[in-house]
Structures are given as C-alpha cells and as structure tokens.
Design a protein around this motif. Structure first.
Motif, short mmCIF file in Angstrom:
data_model
loop_
_atom_site.label_atom_id
_atom_site.label_comp_id
_atom_site.label_asym_id
_atom_site.label_seq_id
_atom_site.Cartn_x
_atom_site.Cartn_y
_atom_site.Cartn_z
N PRO A 23 27.65 40.23 35.78
CA PRO A 23 28.91 39.74 35.22
C PRO A 23 30.14 40.27 35.94
O PRO A 23 31.13 39.56 36.09
N ARG A 24 30.08 41.52 36.41
CA ARG A 24 31.26 42.08 37.07
C ARG A 24 31.55 41.36 38.39
O ARG A 24 32.70 41.20 38.77
N GLU A 25 30.49 40.94 39.07
CA GLU A 25 30.73 40.19 40.31
C GLU A 25 31.32 38.82 39.99
O GLU A 25 32.23 38.35 40.69
N LEU A 26 30.81 38.18 38.94
CA LEU A 26 31.39 36.90 38.53
C LEU A 26 32.86 37.07 38.19
O LEU A 26 33.71 36.26 38.61
N LEU A 27 33.20 38.12 37.45
CA LEU A 27 34.59 38.38 37.09
C LEU A 27 35.45 38.57 38.34
O LEU A 27 36.56 38.02 38.43
N ALA A 28 34.94 39.32 39.32
CA ALA A 28 35.70 39.56 40.54
C ALA A 28 35.95 38.26 41.29
O ALA A 28 37.05 38.01 41.81
N LEU A 75 23.45 44.00 51.00
CA LEU A 75 23.78 45.05 50.04
C LEU A 75 23.71 44.48 48.63
O LEU A 75 24.00 43.31 48.42
N THR A 76 23.34 45.33 47.69
CA THR A 76 23.43 44.92 46.29
C THR A 76 24.90 44.90 45.88
O THR A 76 25.77 45.44 46.57
N SER A 77 25.20 44.29 44.74
CA SER A 77 26.57 44.25 44.25
C SER A 77 27.11 45.66 44.03
O SER A 77 28.27 45.96 44.35
N TYR A 78 26.28 46.54 43.51
CA TYR A 78 26.70 47.92 43.26
C TYR A 78 26.99 48.64 44.57
O TYR A 78 28.00 49.35 44.71
N GLN A 79 26.12 48.43 45.57
CA GLN A 79 26.34 49.05 46.87
C GLN A 79 27.60 48.51 47.55
O GLN A 79 28.32 49.25 48.23
N GLY A 115 32.94 51.14 34.84
CA GLY A 115 32.93 49.79 34.30
C GLY A 115 31.60 49.13 34.57
O GLY A 115 31.21 48.16 33.96
N ARG A 116 30.87 49.70 35.55
CA ARG A 116 29.50 49.27 35.80
C ARG A 116 28.56 50.20 35.06
O ARG A 116 28.94 51.30 34.66
N GLU A 117 27.31 49.75 34.87
CA GLU A 117 26.31 50.64 34.29
C GLU A 117 25.87 51.60 35.39
O GLU A 117 25.05 51.28 36.24
N LEU A 118 26.45 52.79 35.39
CA LEU A 118 26.18 53.76 36.43
C LEU A 118 24.95 54.60 36.09
O LEU A 118 24.68 54.89 34.93
#
Length: 235
Positions: free
Chosen positions: A111-116, A159-163, A189-192
């Motif tokens: 979802p965070r990538e979609l939001l960005a 890379l993954t979205s987190y990376q 804001g991400r699940e760290l």
C-alpha cells in the motif's frame, strides 16, 4: 486545500476495502466500483482526481475502461489513471500506457508504494505546477523516485519496495553518516523488522544489486560502530 477524490475500479472487494481504508487514513476520499461499466458511470456522474484501475475486471478489462475514459467529453477524459496489473506480460503495461494510463503497478503491491505513486501522479497533474526533479543520479546509478526504479548503467537493479526506500533514504542524504536508528526512523510508517541488524541484511542485498564489487563497495560504505554513508562521488 480540499480533499482529493480517488476512484478505485477493482473487482476484489476485500482488496479494495483494505486499500481504500489505507488511502482514506492517508487523507483521500475513496470510492469503489466493482466493474468497469460501473466505474465509467461514476466518472461521468462526479469528478475524481485520480482513478486506480485494475486490469482484470469481470465485464470489460482495464485497457478498455482506459480507452473509453480517454474518449469521454470534457475534463473527465483527462483524469489521471494508475493501472494495477497482475499479468507478467509487459505488453499489457505498454498498451495501457499507450492508451493513456499515467502509471502502472504490478500486483501484489505494498500500500505504501501505491500511495507514493498516487501522490507522484497527482503532483505531475497539478495545474501550473513546475515539474519536479525526481531522479537522483550518481555516476551510472540512477534512482527514479516517482517510478520507483533503480538502474545501473542503464540496467534495472532488482530491489524490494522496502530496499528501495532504504536506498533513497541514504541517497537523499549522500555524504552524511546515518545510524541504523536514523535509517529506520526515516522510513517509519512501514512494518519494520524489530531488530536494527535486519538493516544490515537489506544493505547487503542492496549492495548486491548496485555495487560492482560487493566485497569492496563504493556506493554504500559501512562506518564501523556507527552505521552507513552513501558516497557523493561515485564511478
């Protein structure tokens, strides 16, 4: 500033509900249509700032929805479209962009990538807004923050979205030494992961994707006992 309105055309009601709730919490007003025809009808009834459009729909597919949207009269035809696709064939994405989609995001997505991506598309469509420089360049390394794409000498780095977020965090602060805690705070804001040593694992994978010699990195340098620094001068 008025709340921006999003229309999500998606036949998976559970996914639409979860994503809609996330986007609502992020400050958007979200409506949902479960098929293409319903979505087109809503677009003609009221204005939306952006459409999140699934490629696979039960009646007409997303490509046809996009084509019909662009043929509608007036301002509605210029509504930005972000297309979601679960298909691996890049031709679907190419056709979608040719039909007028502004961006695409493959499923499954975070979802965070979609939001960005939504925010990036909306920025580009602001009336009179000057185009933002969203690409970070360091020698042969390019980081496109809007498209969330990294290339090295023109070749994509996986890379993954987190990376990707970790890399951008370092690159935007090139030359500054960051502790693991500072890095995790910057991408909150991400699940760290619970332990800061997980950052080390991700940094190793980022290096494998962007460094010429992983054993002797030139871009992401470890500062022993402190954290990491992204080198300003590279290549």
């Amino acid at each position: 500033m008025s709340t921006q309105r999003l229309l999500m055309i998606e036949d998976d009601a559970r996914l639409a509900g979860m994503v809609g709730e996330y986007l609502t919490q992020s400050g958007f007003a979200v409506e949902h249509a479960g098929d293409g025809v319903s979505g087109l009808n809503l677009l003609q009834d009221k204005p939306f700032d952006l459409v999140v459009l699934d490629l696979m729909l039960p009646d007409i597919d997303g490509l046809e929805v996009c084509r019909r949207l662009r043929a509608l009269p007036g301002d509605v035809a210029r509504t930005p479209v972000l297309m979601l696709t679960a298909k691996g064939d890049p031709m679907d994405r190419i056709i979608g962009l040719e039909l007028g989609a502004d961006d695409y995001l493959p499923k499954p997505f975070e979802p965070r990538e979609l939001l960005a991506r939504i925010r990036a598309v909306l920025r580009r469509h602001q009336p009179g807004a000057a185009p933002e420089h969203q690409v970070l360049r360091f020698g042969t390394l390019e980081i496109d923050r809007d498209a969330r794409v990294v290339t090295v000498a023109g070749q994509p780095a996986e890379l993954t979205s987190y990376q990707f977020d970790l890399l951008v965090t370092l690159a935007e602060r090139a030359g500054r030494v960051l502790t693991r805690e500072q890095i995790m705070e910057a991408v909150r804001g991400r699940e760290l992961e619970a332990f800061d040593r997980s950052i080390d694992v991700h940094m190793g994978r980022i290096r494998a994707a962007i460094e010429e010699d992983v054993k002797s990195p030139k871009r992401i340098v470890t500062v022993r006992g402190v954290g990491y620094v992204f080198a300003k001068q590279q290549d």
